[in-house]
Structure formats: C-alpha cells, structure tokens
Design a protein around this motif. Structure first.
Motif, PDB file in Angstrom:
ATOM      1  N   ALA A 166     -22.458 -28.255  -2.762  1.00  0.00           N
ATOM      2  CA  ALA A 166     -23.282 -26.871  -3.446  1.00  0.00           C
ATOM      3  C   ALA A 166     -24.245 -26.860  -4.336  1.00  0.00           C
ATOM      4  O   ALA A 166     -25.324 -26.575  -4.596  1.00  0.00           O
ATOM      5  CB  ALA A 166     -22.406 -25.418  -3.439  1.00  0.00           C
ATOM      6  N   GLY A 167     -23.927 -27.586  -5.356  1.00  0.00           N
ATOM      7  CA  GLY A 167     -24.242 -28.113  -6.712  1.00  0.00           C
ATOM      8  C   GLY A 167     -25.235 -29.184  -6.058  1.00  0.00           C
ATOM      9  O   GLY A 167     -27.077 -28.615  -6.503  1.00  0.00           O
ATOM     10  N   VAL A 168     -25.841 -30.338  -5.561  1.00  0.00           N
ATOM     11  CA  VAL A 168     -26.681 -30.978  -5.012  1.00  0.00           C
ATOM     12  C   VAL A 168     -27.418 -30.041  -3.999  1.00  0.00           C
ATOM     13  O   VAL A 168     -28.354 -31.109  -4.172  1.00  0.00           O
ATOM     14  CB  VAL A 168     -25.772 -31.923  -3.940  1.00  0.00           C
ATOM     15  CG1 VAL A 168     -26.762 -32.434  -2.934  1.00  0.00           C
ATOM     16  CG2 VAL A 168     -24.784 -32.950  -4.012  1.00  0.00           C
ATOM     17  N   TYR A 169     -26.949 -28.924  -3.128  1.00  0.00           N
ATOM     18  CA  TYR A 169     -27.872 -28.115  -2.557  1.00  0.00           C
ATOM     19  C   TYR A 169     -28.601 -27.854  -3.822  1.00  0.00           C
ATOM     20  O   TYR A 169     -29.712 -27.118  -3.309  1.00  0.00           O
ATOM     21  CB  TYR A 169     -26.953 -27.146  -1.689  1.00  0.00           C
ATOM     22  CG  TYR A 169     -28.580 -25.707  -1.115  1.00  0.00           C
ATOM     23  CD1 TYR A 169     -29.036 -25.965  -0.277  1.00  0.00           C
ATOM     24  CD2 TYR A 169     -28.087 -24.747  -1.684  1.00  0.00           C
ATOM     25  CE1 TYR A 169     -29.741 -25.253   1.129  1.00  0.00           C
ATOM     26  CE2 TYR A 169     -28.905 -23.899  -1.288  1.00  0.00           C
ATOM     27  CZ  TYR A 169     -29.417 -24.025  -0.331  1.00  0.00           C
ATOM     28  OH  TYR A 169     -30.831 -23.212   0.607  1.00  0.00           O
ATOM     29  N   PHE A 170     -27.977 -26.975  -3.917  1.00  0.00           N
ATOM     30  CA  PHE A 170     -28.905 -26.408  -5.702  1.00  0.00           C
ATOM     31  C   PHE A 170     -30.137 -27.272  -6.268  1.00  0.00           C
ATOM     32  O   PHE A 170     -31.224 -26.641  -6.716  1.00  0.00           O
ATOM     33  CB  PHE A 170     -28.281 -26.598  -6.848  1.00  0.00           C
ATOM     34  CG  PHE A 170     -29.241 -25.435  -7.469  1.00  0.00           C
ATOM     35  CD1 PHE A 170     -29.541 -23.921  -7.536  1.00  0.00           C
ATOM     36  CD2 PHE A 170     -28.810 -25.767  -9.122  1.00  0.00           C
ATOM     37  CE1 PHE A 170     -30.321 -23.238  -8.750  1.00  0.00           C
ATOM     38  CE2 PHE A 170     -29.856 -25.147  -9.846  1.00  0.00           C
ATOM     39  CZ  PHE A 170     -30.326 -23.882 -10.454  1.00  0.00           C
ATOM     40  N   LEU A 171     -29.939 -28.611  -6.434  1.00  0.00           N
ATOM     41  CA  LEU A 171     -30.556 -29.933  -6.643  1.00  0.00           C
ATOM     42  C   LEU A 171     -31.821 -29.778  -5.551  1.00  0.00           C
ATOM     43  O   LEU A 171     -33.292 -30.299  -6.197  1.00  0.00           O
ATOM     44  CB  LEU A 171     -29.737 -30.903  -6.331  1.00  0.00           C
ATOM     45  CG  LEU A 171     -29.147 -30.800  -8.259  1.00  0.00           C
ATOM     46  CD1 LEU A 171     -27.951 -32.306  -7.934  1.00  0.00           C
ATOM     47  CD2 LEU A 171     -30.076 -30.612  -9.251  1.00  0.00           C
ATOM     48  N   PHE A 172     -31.920 -29.695  -4.512  1.00  0.00           N
ATOM     49  CA  PHE A 172     -32.363 -30.211  -3.631  1.00  0.00           C
ATOM     50  C   PHE A 172     -33.428 -28.884  -3.536  1.00  0.00           C
ATOM     51  O   PHE A 172     -34.656 -29.614  -3.480  1.00  0.00           O
ATOM     52  CB  PHE A 172     -31.691 -29.853  -2.303  1.00  0.00           C
ATOM     53  CG  PHE A 172     -31.277 -31.503  -2.027  1.00  0.00           C
ATOM     54  CD1 PHE A 172     -31.602 -32.265  -2.569  1.00  0.00           C
ATOM     55  CD2 PHE A 172     -30.067 -31.398  -1.046  1.00  0.00           C
ATOM     56  CE1 PHE A 172     -30.766 -34.152  -2.039  1.00  0.00           C
ATOM     57  CE2 PHE A 172     -29.820 -33.165  -0.449  1.00  0.00           C
ATOM     58  CZ  PHE A 172     -30.235 -34.038  -1.475  1.00  0.00           C
ATOM     59  N   VAL A 173     -33.168 -27.503  -3.620  1.00  0.00           N
ATOM     60  CA  VAL A 173     -33.891 -26.314  -3.427  1.00  0.00           C
ATOM     61  C   VAL A 173     -34.851 -26.430  -4.580  1.00  0.00           C
ATOM     62  O   VAL A 173     -35.579 -25.720  -4.735  1.00  0.00           O
ATOM     63  CB  VAL A 173     -33.150 -25.427  -3.742  1.00  0.00           C
ATOM     64  CG1 VAL A 173     -33.834 -24.082  -3.968  1.00  0.00           C
ATOM     65  CG2 VAL A 173     -32.288 -25.099  -2.610  1.00  0.00           C
ATOM     66  N   CYS A 174     -33.897 -26.779  -5.856  1.00  0.00           N
ATOM     67  CA  CYS A 174     -34.780 -27.440  -7.370  1.00  0.00           C
ATOM     68  C   CYS A 174     -36.333 -27.958  -7.070  1.00  0.00           C
ATOM     69  O   CYS A 174     -36.833 -28.189  -8.089  1.00  0.00           O
ATOM     70  CB  CYS A 174     -33.863 -27.233  -8.115  1.00  0.00           C
ATOM     71  SG  CYS A 174     -33.204 -25.951  -9.102  1.00  0.00           S
TER      72      CYS A 174
END
Length: 345
Positions: A166-174
């Motif tokens: 989920a953290g990696v996904y958040f980084l991609f979104v950011c």
C-alpha cells in the motif's frame, strides 16, 4: 490475455475493455464537440487508465498463477508474447499512416532519427507522429519491461507485506504532483512513472483476488457503485480538471479494483449460445485493441466522419475485425503453437 469466452463463460474484464474502446471513440468524436453531457462522457484518459489497470491484472495473473515463472526461458516467452500482442498492429497502422501522410503531403514525415523513438518506443514522454493514441502503447510496452520485477515484489514474503505494498502504491500516486511541483512536469503525464499506480493497482487487485482477500458484494450494487464513481470522475474532468488529475486518478484506481471484484463475482457464470448481446460484447473485447488503434486513423484521414459518431464506430469496429482476422489472429496463433512447446500466453 484471457479470451472472451471459454466454454461460454463470461469474461467481465474483457467486456469492459470492449466498452472502454467504444467510449474512447465516442470521446474523440462526440465529446470533443460537446454533444453529450459531462456526467455520461467517459474521458479518453479514464478509459486509458482503466486499460492500464486491466493490463496490470492480466500480466499479474500470468505470474501469480505461475503461467510464467522467473526463469530465463519463461521470461523470454513472456516478452515474445507481449511483442506479438502489441507490435504487429502497431507497425501496420504506423506504416499505413506513414504512406497515407506521405502521399497527402508529397514528402516523408519519417526520418532515420525517428526510428528508435517512434517505432521502438524509446521515449520518456511519449508522442507518436502516426497516431495520437499510440503514446499509450509506448507506456504499455515499457510497463512490460518492468512487470516481472513488480510481480516478483508483490509475490515476495516479508513482514507487513500489504502495508508495504500500500505504501508503494501511495508513492506511485504521489509521483504526479511531486513531478509537477519539483520538475515542472504536466499533470497530463504521458510517461510510465506517471501511470504506474494504475498498472500496480491492477496487479494488486489480481493478487488479492487469488488470495481470496476480496469481499463478496452483490453484482448489481457493484455495477451501481462503478457507474456512480465514473459519473463523478467524468464531472471532475469536465468542470474541475485539477481535481481529476489527482483525486479523480485515485478514484479510477478504486474503480479498477471494483471491476476486478465484479470480475470475481461473475467468474464461472455462463450464458447460452443464443445470447447474442453478450457474445457481441465479448467479441468487442477481443478486438478492442484494434478499435482503439484504428479510430484516430479515420479521424485524421477521413475528417468528414469525425462528428458522425455512429459511422466512426462502425468503420473502426469493421477495420478492427478485419485486422484481427488477417493480422492479429494469425500472429497470435503463433503463441498457441509455441505454447505446446513450452510457450505460454
């Protein structure tokens, strides 16, 4: 990728692909000229992001179910099959557009220096002279290059795995707002990093489905939620574009997750041979790549039909059917023949 029907089973994601391809044709025709209301217009970018999510699901499924393993042989098969899926139609339409454009202008638009970026997709921000939609293919191909690494990471065993994912996904979104404010890149990111969240959410949704971590939800309720969220993102695109590129993008990722959930709920459902509507939608999904790739050619070189949406749909579907039968299908049959000798999909 999975075929539309195996034993007359419904493939929801493939049907969605077909509907999205038609939505792109409509957007580039009617929506551009404000012939429909904002709530029911599906922007081309929404469809593209959902295409990316479904692609992430399909590629992830191949690795998560061990159709492809992380061996030199299997990875070679994976890249070969991706090449056979994308490049024949891409090269055909590039050649056709080059010939048509050269005849119309009296000179060639393609030079030797263009071969690497235009035909081999060696670009960061993708822009293709032969078709305005081919930028998505460049991103798709570059995703294929790193897809095995992403799949291996998602399959890894480590503490708090889903929190980390989920953290990696958040980084991609950011990345998109980060690149905008720090590097001055457009929110309209036509490069792989700006679109990784959509591929990644598709892969995550596939893994969640296979591990039976997705909840059971009524199919009718799922469809209502998906349509409602699409209406919201359509409205944001039309009236609040800044929010569309940020909150809207994340909302569409959630829609991708819901589409996978719907796919799971419908999985195993069959239909009779006389259900012509489902058969038509399923086959539309099979030729969706062609519908998507052909329509800008007709818009550019037969502009008189650009505003005639139904005609544009008909000629795009017809061309896609012919190119599937005489180009894609023969090439894709090589995958089937190779599969008997160890080659997979």
């Amino acid at each position: 990728m999975p075929q539309a029907v195996t034993g007359k089973k419904i493939d929801t994601l493939l049907i969605i692909r077909g509907l999205l391809a038609i939505a792109v044709v409509v957007f580039h025709s009617a929506t551009m000229h404000e012939n429909t209301t904002a709530f029911i217009n599906i922007p081309g970018r929404t469809a593209v992001w959902m295409f990316f999510g479904i692609s992430g699901y399909v590629i992830g499924y191949g690795f998560f179910t061990e159709r492809y393993q992380f061996t030199k042989k299997d990875l070679g098969v994976f890249y070969l099959n991706r090449f056979l899926r994308i490049y024949p139609l891409f090269l055909l339409l590039s050649l056709l557009a080059w010939i048509t454009g050269s005849l119309a202008s009296g000179q060639s638009s393609l030079h030797f220096k263009d071969v690497l970026p235009q035909l081999l997709m060696f670009q960061f921000n993708h822009d293709y002279m032969f078709s305005r939609v081919f930028w998505t293919l460049g991103i798709e191909v570059q995703f294929y290059i790193i897809a095995p690494l992403l799949a291996a990471f998602i399959m890894g065993r480590f503490p708090y795995k889903w929190f980390l994912l989920a953290g990696v996904y958040f980084l991609f979104v950011c990345w998109v707002p980060f690149a905008f404010y720090l590097f001055g890149q457009s929110f309209d990111g036509r490069n792989l990093p700006a679109n990784l969240s959509h591929f990644f959410i598709g892969m995550l949704a596939c893994k969640l489905m296979l591990e039976k971590k997705l909840p059971a939800i009524n199919k009718a309720l799922l469809i209502i939620i998906i349509l409602a969220l699409l209406a919201v993102t359509n409205y944001l695109y039309a009236h609040h574009i800044d929010y569309y590129w940020t909150a809207g993008s994340v909302t569409i990722d959630f829609i991708i997750l819901l589409c996978v959930l719907l796919h799971k709920e419908v999985s195993g459902t069959t239909y009779g041979s006389k259900n012509y509507l489902l058969r038509a939608f399923s086959f539309l999904g099979v030729i969706s790549y062609g519908v998507y790739a052909w329509h800008p050619y007709f818009i550019q070189y037969t502009p008189q039909i650009e505003r005639k949406t139904l005609i544009l749909i008909l000629v795009s579907v017809s061309a896609a059917f012919l190119s599937y039968q005489f180009v894609e299908k023969p090439v894709l049959s090589l995958k089937g023949k190779r599969r008997k000798a160890g080659f997979g999909n």
